[in-house]
Scaffold this motif. Structure first.
Motif, PDB file in Angstrom:
ATOM      1  N   THR A  26      -3.468  67.568  11.728  1.00 40.09           N
ATOM      2  CA  THR A  26      -3.491  68.721  12.616  1.00 40.09           C
ATOM      3  C   THR A  26      -3.608  70.278  11.894  1.00 40.09           C
ATOM      4  O   THR A  26      -4.571  70.809  12.283  1.00 40.09           O
ATOM      5  CB  THR A  26      -2.287  68.499  13.636  1.00 40.09           C
ATOM      6  N   MET A  47      -2.741  63.492  17.026  1.00 37.05           N
ATOM      7  CA  MET A  47      -2.834  64.892  16.332  1.00 37.05           C
ATOM      8  C   MET A  47      -2.423  66.174  17.242  1.00 37.05           C
ATOM      9  O   MET A  47      -2.580  67.083  16.680  1.00 37.05           O
ATOM     10  CB  MET A  47      -4.493  64.961  16.077  1.00 37.05           C
ATOM     11  N   LEU A  48      -2.306  65.863  18.525  1.00 37.44           N
ATOM     12  CA  LEU A  48      -1.862  66.754  19.409  1.00 37.44           C
ATOM     13  C   LEU A  48      -0.560  66.190  20.118  1.00 37.44           C
ATOM     14  O   LEU A  48      -0.621  64.930  20.475  1.00 37.44           O
ATOM     15  CB  LEU A  48      -2.757  67.294  20.407  1.00 37.44           C
ATOM     16  N   ARG A 108      -9.674  61.278  12.909  1.00 35.16           N
ATOM     17  CA  ARG A 108      -9.193  60.608  14.291  1.00 35.16           C
ATOM     18  C   ARG A 108      -9.677  59.407  14.507  1.00 35.16           C
ATOM     19  O   ARG A 108      -8.989  58.457  14.929  1.00 35.16           O
ATOM     20  CB  ARG A 108      -9.965  61.546  15.680  1.00 35.16           C
ATOM     21  N   ILE A 140       4.164  64.727  17.008  1.00 34.67           N
ATOM     22  CA  ILE A 140       2.791  64.440  16.689  1.00 34.67           C
ATOM     23  C   ILE A 140       2.871  63.499  15.446  1.00 34.67           C
ATOM     24  O   ILE A 140       3.731  63.846  14.668  1.00 34.67           O
ATOM     25  CB  ILE A 140       2.006  65.643  15.983  1.00 34.67           C
TER      26      ILE A 140
END
Length: 199
Positions: free
Chosen positions: A134, A193-194, A164, A128
Motif C-alpha cells: 500500500t 491493501m486498504l 492485488r 491492512i
C-alpha cells in the motif's frame, strides 16, 4: 533554484530514501530470520518481477538524469498538485519505516512464507494485511505526480493490478497454509491493501 530541478531533486531523494530504508530492514531481516531464495518462487514470478521492475527503474532513472526524454508523457499537472505529491511522497517514508519495524524479521523478498514466520497483527498490520504494498504504491503514485509523468503513472497502475490480483493471492495462499484458521480470522477483519470499512 529552478522549480523543475527542485522537483527532480525531491523525487531522487524520496526514491533513494525508500531504497535505503528497504535495503536496511531487509538485510537485518535476512540476518535475524533467514531468507528464501527468489528461485524458490519459480520462473513466472521472476518474469513478472522483471517485467515490472526493469521498466519502472528505467523510467525513474530517465526522469532523474534525462527528463526531456519523457516530455511526450507529461501530464501538465498544476504546480500545487506536484507540491502536494512531494508532500505525500515524503509522508510515505515514515509509514514505510513503520511497516518494516512492525514486521521485523518476518519480511520476505518472495511471496513464500519463512519457516520461522510469525503472524504479525501490530502496527499498520492491525488494519491492512499488506501495508508495505500500500505505502510503496502510494509513494509511486506520489512520485508519478511529482514527476508529472503519465508513463510513471501507468506503471503504478499496472503495479496495483499485479499486486492485488497476482502477488497478494499467491502470498495469502501460502499464509493460509502456514497459519490456517488464525490467518482466515485475521483476513476477515482486515483489508488487503486498504482498511476494511465494515467488520
Amino acid at each position: 533554484m529552478d522549480t523543475e530541478l527542485l522537483f527532480r531533486a525531491m523525487f531522487a531523494f524520496i526514491f533513494a530514501a525508500m531504497i535505503i530504508v528497504s535495503g536496511y530492514y531487509r538485510r537485518k531481516a535476512r540476518a535475524e530470520g533467514g531468507t528464501i531464495p527468489r528461485r524458490a518462487e519459480g520462473g513466472l514470478a521472476l518474469l513478472l518481477r522483471l517485467c515490472l521492475a526493469v521498466p519502472l527503474l528505467f523510467v525513474i532513472l530517465l526522469y532523474v538524469f534525462a527528463p526531456s526524454w519523457l516530455d511526450w508523457a507529461r501530464l501538465s499537472l498544476p504546480l500545487w498538485a506536484r507540491w502536494a505529491a512531494a508532500f505525500a511522497g515524503f509522508a510515505c517514508l515514515p509509514l514505510i519505516v513503520w511497516v518494516f519495524r512492525s514486521i521485523g524479521k518476518n519480511i520476505s523478498e518472495t511471496v513464500l512464507t519463512k519457516q520461522t514466520h510469525q503472524l504479525v497483527t501490530i502496527g499498520p498490520y492491525r488494519w491492512i494485511r499488506h501495508p508495505l504494498y500500500t505505502f510503496a504504491l502510494l509513494a509511486l503514485f506520489a512520485l508519478s505526480a511529482l514527476a508529472d509523468s503519465g508513463l510513471l503513472l501507468g506503471l503504478a497502475l499496472v503495479g496495483v493490478v499485479a499486486f492485488r490480483f497476482v502477488v497478494i493471492p499467491k502470498e495469502e495462499a501460502n499464509l493460509i497454509k502456514v497459519f490456517g484458521p488464525a490467518y482466515e480470522a485475521y483476513r476477515r477483519t482486515t483489508g488487503a491493501m486498504l482498511p476494511r470499512l465494515r467488520p
